[in-house]
Design a protein around this motif. Structure first.
Motif, PDB file in Angstrom:
ATOM      1  N   ASP A  33     129.220  25.236  45.948  1.00  0.00           N
ATOM      2  CA  ASP A  33     130.085  24.720  44.879  1.00  0.00           C
ATOM      3  C   ASP A  33     131.550  24.755  45.309  1.00  0.00           C
ATOM      4  O   ASP A  33     132.303  23.797  45.112  1.00  0.00           O
ATOM      5  CB  ASP A  33     129.915  25.554  43.614  1.00  0.00           C
ATOM      6  CG  ASP A  33     128.669  25.184  42.819  1.00  0.00           C
ATOM      7  OD1 ASP A  33     127.929  24.288  43.270  1.00  0.00           O
ATOM      8  OD2 ASP A  33     128.440  25.805  41.766  1.00  0.00           O
ATOM      9  N   THR A  60     119.893  22.794  32.278  1.00  0.00           N
ATOM     10  CA  THR A  60     119.404  23.599  33.397  1.00  0.00           C
ATOM     11  C   THR A  60     117.878  23.645  33.333  1.00  0.00           C
ATOM     12  O   THR A  60     117.285  24.466  32.650  1.00  0.00           O
ATOM     13  CB  THR A  60     119.990  25.024  33.336  1.00  0.00           C
ATOM     14  OG1 THR A  60     121.416  24.933  33.342  1.00  0.00           O
ATOM     15  CG2 THR A  60     119.534  25.851  34.523  1.00  0.00           C
ATOM     16  N   SER A  79     120.334  11.703  38.009  1.00  0.00           N
ATOM     17  CA  SER A  79     120.729  11.951  36.619  1.00  0.00           C
ATOM     18  C   SER A  79     120.526  10.709  35.762  1.00  0.00           C
ATOM     19  O   SER A  79     120.103  10.785  34.607  1.00  0.00           O
ATOM     20  CB  SER A  79     122.179  12.422  36.543  1.00  0.00           C
ATOM     21  OG  SER A  79     122.305  13.744  37.037  1.00  0.00           O
ATOM     22  N   SER A 102     122.195  17.186  32.144  1.00  0.00           N
ATOM     23  CA  SER A 102     123.070  18.351  32.312  1.00  0.00           C
ATOM     24  C   SER A 102     122.351  19.654  31.985  1.00  0.00           C
ATOM     25  O   SER A 102     122.885  20.736  32.221  1.00  0.00           O
ATOM     26  CB  SER A 102     124.301  18.217  31.417  1.00  0.00           C
ATOM     27  OG  SER A 102     123.932  18.249  30.047  1.00  0.00           O
ATOM     28  N   LYS A 124     122.189  24.605  37.297  1.00  0.00           N
ATOM     29  CA  LYS A 124     122.215  23.145  37.228  1.00  0.00           C
ATOM     30  C   LYS A 124     120.800  22.627  37.424  1.00  0.00           C
ATOM     31  O   LYS A 124     119.930  23.370  37.913  1.00  0.00           O
ATOM     32  CB  LYS A 124     123.178  22.576  38.280  1.00  0.00           C
ATOM     33  CG  LYS A 124     122.962  23.127  39.683  1.00  0.00           C
ATOM     34  CD  LYS A 124     123.972  22.550  40.692  1.00  0.00           C
ATOM     35  CE  LYS A 124     125.374  23.078  40.512  1.00  0.00           C
ATOM     36  NZ  LYS A 124     125.548  24.486  40.991  1.00  0.00           N
ATOM     37  N   THR A 142     126.612  18.331  40.568  1.00  0.00           N
ATOM     38  CA  THR A 142     125.999  18.279  39.230  1.00  0.00           C
ATOM     39  C   THR A 142     124.527  18.664  39.216  1.00  0.00           C
ATOM     40  O   THR A 142     123.981  18.992  38.156  1.00  0.00           O
ATOM     41  CB  THR A 142     126.132  16.853  38.658  1.00  0.00           C
ATOM     42  OG1 THR A 142     125.573  15.927  39.608  1.00  0.00           O
ATOM     43  CG2 THR A 142     127.589  16.497  38.420  1.00  0.00           C
ATOM     44  N   VAL A 143     123.870  18.602  40.362  1.00  0.00           N
ATOM     45  CA  VAL A 143     122.437  18.920  40.461  1.00  0.00           C
ATOM     46  C   VAL A 143     122.225  19.713  41.753  1.00  0.00           C
ATOM     47  O   VAL A 143     123.124  19.823  42.582  1.00  0.00           O
ATOM     48  CB  VAL A 143     121.567  17.639  40.481  1.00  0.00           C
ATOM     49  CG1 VAL A 143     121.556  16.957  39.124  1.00  0.00           C
ATOM     50  CG2 VAL A 143     122.070  16.661  41.563  1.00  0.00           C
TER      51      VAL A 143
END
Length: 472
Positions: free
Chosen positions: A350, A461, A447, A459, A381, A362-363
């Motif tokens: 990250d 988890t 996504s 979004s 995520k 994001t994933v």
């Protein structure tokens, strides 16, 4: 004797007094005549029936005047088709965008065909189809057309009564005419949020899973949703519910998603692991840009740090509407390390991506596919596996990779696994993208696939394993 020059006094004539009763009768008769004429005119102007072509046109015009609620865009056109049994009238807007006008025309033609198929050209009494359109202008460069179709049939007295009422909607970009779907206008998770809002207003059935949230119009900052009879609690006819921007928190997007994807058409997500790599990653991005395609890149934090062009690649991915995910820092088997070490794999990746792109991935995809709900919770995520393995890491052959994809059957809703560190994979990408488009596939990010094909909140988890990405 009277002098000859003497004047005679004029004789006064007596006037007869008119009878008060006669005046009363006159006034009553006049009132009756006027009332009868007014009632006849009222009946003529408001009667819910017609006897001839001109009568049908007046009948249709009255209906349009009473039922068109908004005409914010387009030039209004009206057509009448009179028949002794079945008649139809259409009032529609000409927007001036070829693809939008064609879509409106097709929606109307579908309704007309359905009417003709059901009622034909003969019957026992009159039947009329009335199609009109509401148009709205959104505040983010959108227009909405709401095609409202009513069918009315004559009762025993000859008056027409409504027997059906349907609505179809079309929302579009006012610059290029591209259709705007609900997933482009509203934030992920909008279905659940709207369902809760409708339920709070007493519309319990609107929370059901089978409710179609794609029938909507954007009016300024607000939205209007349309529901069939029975989809909303205690409503036995078609219902519209207005949602003001602010009624539901975080539902309206700040900007309309401009991707212009069509959820009704096939979609496939191409994904690349293990990058970035100098040269190879850029070649893949060239192929994506040339074909107007997108992909999801699951990057290794270590490679992000060591690749001198990684910042350029990451920013270009974002410019091309690609999605950037984490593939861990240095590709360990997550099942063989501690929870703390798993968190470190997430955090370091990250940090590497955020320092170059300004935002976190994001994933994530676990190395070797070894992930589960626990690792997903630690990464914080969505965890994404795949449904088509090209084995590009094994073959290192472009032709083999292409054949693997083409031989995987229906790709709609599937996720393809490739790697962005092999020249053969870049070559395969150059070949497979035009083929996918020729087969009618839209390339999407993972996504977007979750949102458009699986009605999932991308979004959240959640872990999406090997068996997930297959449509029924």
């Amino acid at each position: 004797m009277r002098s000859d020059t003497a004047r005679r006094r004029p004789t006064k004539k007596r006037r007869k007094k008119k009878s008060g009763f006669g005046c009363f009768i006159f006034v009553v008769v006049l009132i009756v005549i006027l009332a009868a004429g007014g009632f006849a005119a009222y009946k003529y102007l408001t009667a819910n029936n017609y006897d001839n072509e001109s009568g049908f046109e007046r009948f249709a015009d009255r209906y349009f005047s009473a039922n068109v609620e908004s005409d914010d865009i387009g030039d209004v056109q009206t057509e009448y088709n009179y028949g002794e049994y079945a008649s139809s009238a259409i009032q529609y807007p000409e927007i001036g965008l070829e693809n939008v006008d064609a879509r409106i025309s097709q929606l109307i033609q579908d309704e007309q065909q359905s009417f003709r198929s059901k009622y034909g050209n003969s019957g026992d009494g009159k039947v009329a189809q009335l199609i009109c359109c509401d148009t709205y202008k959104g505040d983010q460069g959108t227009g909405s057309v709401v095609v409202k179709t009513a069918v009315q049939e004559a009762d025993d007295k000859g008056d027409l009564q409504q027997v059906s009422n349907t609505v179809k909607t079309f929302t579009f970009n006012t610059e290029n005419g591209a259709e705007v779907f609900s997933l482009m206008a509203f934030e992920p998770g909008y279905r659940d949020q709207l369902a809760d809002f409708f339920k709070s207003k007493g519309f319990d059935k609107a929370a059901a899973a089978d409710v179609d949230y794609d029938r909507f119009a954007l009016n300024g900052k607000d939205a209007i949703f349309y529901f069939d009879a029975g989809q909303v609690e205690d409503m036995d006819s078609l219902t519209e519910i207005k949602v003001k921007n602010g009624d539901v928190e975080n539902v309206f997007r700040d900007e309309i998603d401009s991707r212009g994807l069509d959820p009704s058409k096939p979609m496939v997500a191409i994904t690349f692991d293990d990058g970035p790599k100098k040269g190879t990653t850029n070649r893949i991005l060239d192929a994506l840009e040339k074909n107007g395609a997108v992909a999801t890149f699951f990057e290794l934090g270590e490679n992000v740090e060591n690749c001198s062009d990684s910042e350029e690649y990451l920013k270009r991915m974002e410019e091309l509407n690609c999605e950037i995910g984490s593939h861990s820092y240095n590709h360990p088997n997550l099942f063989q390390i501690s929870d703390a070490a798993i968190k470190e794999q997430n955090d370091k990746t990250d940090e590497a991506i955020e320092s170059r792109l300004g935002k976190k991935p994001t994933v994530y995809r676990p190395p070797y596919g070894n992930g589960n709900e626990k690792t997903t919770e630690i990464f914080g995520k969505p965890g994404i596996l795949w449904s088509v393995d090209t084995l590009d890491w094994k073959s290192r052959n472009a032709a083999s990779v292409v054949e693997q994809i083409k031989g995987s059957g229906n790709l709609d809703g599937k996720v393809i696994l490739m790697h962005s560190i092999y020249d053969s994979s870049a070559e395969a990408t150059e070949q497979i993208l035009p083929w996918l488009q020729s087969q009618g596939y839209q390339t999407v990010t993972v996504s977007e696939l979750l949102m458009y094909k699986y009605n999932e909140d991308p979004s959240a988890t959640k872990f999406y394993g090997y068996n997930y990405f297959y449509l029924d």
